[in-house]
Design a protein around this motif. Structure first.
Motif, short mmCIF file in Angstrom:
data_model
loop_
_atom_site.label_atom_id
_atom_site.label_comp_id
_atom_site.label_asym_id
_atom_site.label_seq_id
_atom_site.Cartn_x
_atom_site.Cartn_y
_atom_site.Cartn_z
N UNK A 33 -17.28 -62.12 -34.64
CA UNK A 33 -17.85 -63.00 -35.68
C UNK A 33 -18.40 -62.15 -36.83
N UNK A 34 -18.18 -62.57 -38.06
CA UNK A 34 -18.73 -61.81 -39.17
C UNK A 34 -20.26 -61.91 -39.22
N UNK A 35 -20.86 -60.89 -39.80
CA UNK A 35 -22.33 -60.86 -39.95
C UNK A 35 -22.67 -60.59 -41.40
N UNK A 36 -23.87 -61.01 -41.80
CA UNK A 36 -24.41 -60.66 -43.13
C UNK A 36 -25.36 -59.49 -42.92
N UNK A 37 -25.03 -58.35 -43.54
CA UNK A 37 -25.82 -57.13 -43.33
C UNK A 37 -26.22 -56.53 -44.67
N UNK A 38 -27.23 -55.66 -44.62
CA UNK A 38 -27.60 -54.95 -45.84
C UNK A 38 -26.46 -54.02 -46.24
N UNK A 39 -26.20 -53.89 -47.54
CA UNK A 39 -25.16 -52.96 -48.01
C UNK A 39 -25.43 -51.56 -47.45
N UNK A 40 -24.35 -50.88 -47.07
CA UNK A 40 -24.54 -49.57 -46.45
C UNK A 40 -23.32 -48.69 -46.71
N UNK A 41 -23.61 -47.40 -46.71
CA UNK A 41 -22.59 -46.34 -46.87
C UNK A 41 -21.45 -46.52 -45.86
N UNK A 42 -21.77 -47.09 -44.72
CA UNK A 42 -20.79 -47.24 -43.64
C UNK A 42 -19.55 -48.02 -44.10
N UNK A 43 -19.76 -48.93 -45.05
CA UNK A 43 -18.64 -49.80 -45.47
C UNK A 43 -18.06 -49.36 -46.82
N UNK A 44 -18.35 -48.12 -47.20
CA UNK A 44 -17.95 -47.65 -48.52
C UNK A 44 -16.45 -47.86 -48.78
N UNK A 45 -15.59 -47.38 -47.89
CA UNK A 45 -14.15 -47.42 -48.16
C UNK A 45 -13.66 -48.86 -48.27
N UNK A 46 -14.08 -49.71 -47.33
CA UNK A 46 -13.56 -51.09 -47.39
C UNK A 46 -14.18 -51.85 -48.55
N UNK A 47 -15.43 -51.52 -48.92
CA UNK A 47 -16.01 -52.16 -50.11
C UNK A 47 -15.21 -51.78 -51.36
N UNK A 48 -14.91 -50.48 -51.49
CA UNK A 48 -14.18 -50.04 -52.69
C UNK A 48 -12.78 -50.67 -52.74
N UNK A 49 -12.13 -50.76 -51.58
CA UNK A 49 -10.81 -51.41 -51.54
C UNK A 49 -10.92 -52.87 -51.98
N UNK A 50 -11.95 -53.54 -51.48
CA UNK A 50 -12.13 -54.96 -51.81
C UNK A 50 -12.39 -55.14 -53.30
N UNK A 51 -13.22 -54.27 -53.87
CA UNK A 51 -13.54 -54.39 -55.30
C UNK A 51 -12.28 -54.11 -56.14
N UNK A 52 -11.51 -53.11 -55.72
CA UNK A 52 -10.27 -52.78 -56.44
C UNK A 52 -9.31 -53.98 -56.39
N UNK A 53 -9.22 -54.57 -55.21
CA UNK A 53 -8.33 -55.73 -55.02
C UNK A 53 -8.76 -56.89 -55.94
N UNK A 54 -10.07 -57.12 -55.99
CA UNK A 54 -10.57 -58.22 -56.83
C UNK A 54 -10.26 -57.94 -58.30
N UNK A 55 -10.45 -56.70 -58.71
CA UNK A 55 -10.19 -56.36 -60.12
C UNK A 55 -8.70 -56.50 -60.43
N UNK A 56 -7.84 -56.06 -59.51
CA UNK A 56 -6.40 -56.18 -59.76
C UNK A 56 -5.97 -57.64 -59.82
N UNK A 57 -6.60 -58.46 -58.97
CA UNK A 57 -6.26 -59.89 -58.96
C UNK A 57 -6.98 -60.63 -60.09
N UNK A 58 -7.98 -60.00 -60.68
CA UNK A 58 -8.80 -60.68 -61.71
C UNK A 58 -9.54 -61.88 -61.13
N UNK A 59 -9.96 -61.77 -59.86
CA UNK A 59 -10.60 -62.90 -59.19
C UNK A 59 -11.78 -62.43 -58.35
N UNK A 60 -12.97 -62.80 -58.79
CA UNK A 60 -14.19 -62.42 -58.06
C UNK A 60 -15.37 -62.72 -58.95
N UNK A 61 -16.56 -62.42 -58.45
CA UNK A 61 -17.74 -62.62 -59.28
C UNK A 61 -17.72 -61.63 -60.45
N UNK A 62 -18.38 -62.02 -61.54
CA UNK A 62 -18.31 -61.24 -62.78
C UNK A 62 -18.71 -59.79 -62.62
#
Ligand SMILES: CC(C)(COP(=O)(O)OP(=O)(O)OC[C@H]1O[C@@H](n2cnc3c(N)ncnc32)[C@H](O)[C@@H]1OP(=O)(O)O)[C@@H](O)C(=O)NCCC(=O)NCCS
Length: 174
Positions: free
Chosen positions: A1-30
């Protein structure tokens, strides 16, 4: 099950991938679409601190309210995030509300936003909020559905200065 957690270095790579994906798709929060990814990659610790700058205990810039950012994480991977404002000001009462969320494009359509909102409502309840305001563009059918599944009661449809799309405001009693 997914959890809501404080932002952490542990998720750096997947966070950066997600942000890149959102920017390429032009879809996400501003702010995700506007993120300077090379700078965030170079100093991730500074980015993590910036996410915590509006939490209680920190001095607030004029016009800001206390808020927090939580990351939706499953199996060690970043999937999306929630912004939770602890109070409203006049602008947020009109547009923005207490809670905003986004899910990385490749993880959408699997119920993650529904779960993120459910967890955010639990957090808001723990913070002592009695009801929360959510707003979305009238054309954002996905977000409308997420809010309605979360118990949102429609206040109405409005146009707001500085925002091109008409919006809906919903209240969720906690
Ligand atoms: C809106 C958003 C958060 C939805 O995330 P998601 O994880 O795909 O949502 P879920 O999988 O929990 O879907 C919830 C419901 O919405 C429906 N839905 C999702 N996207 C939809 C779309 N584009 N059009 C119509 N319905 C949609 C799903 O079918 C589901 O309904 P169901 O349970 O009846 O089948 C995601 O598209 C996103 O991050 N968008 C960009 C940022 C954004 O708009 N944030 C909200 C700002 S108000």
């Amino acid at each position: 099950m997914p959890e809501l957690l404080w932002p952490s270095e542990r998720y750096k790579d997947s966070f950066l991938n997600a942000a890149r994906e959102a920017q390429e798709a032009g879809s996400g929060l501003g702010d995700t679409l506007a993120l300077n990814l090379p700078a965030v990659t170079a100093d991730f610790a500074a980015y993590l601190s910036s996410l915590r700058q509006y939490e209680p205990g920190q001095p607030l810039p004029e016009g800001y309210v206390h808020s927090e950012t939580l990351w939706l994480v499953e199996g060690g991977e970043y999937l999306g995030r929630v912004n939770l404002r602890h109070t409203l000001n006049a602008r947020l009462r009109e547009f923005g509300g207490h809670i905003g969320y986004e899910i990385q494009p490749s993880a959408r359509g699997r119920g993650y936003a529904t779960q993120a909102l459910h967890l955010a409502l639990e957090r808001a309840r723990d913070l002592g909020l009695e009801r929360v305001l959510l707003t979305c563009d009238v054309v954002n059918l996905g977000s409308r559905r997420v809010i309605e599944k979360g118990g949102g009661v429609l206040e109405g449809e409005f146009t707001v200065p500085g925002h091109t799309e008409p919006i809906r405001r919903y209240w969720i009693p906690l």
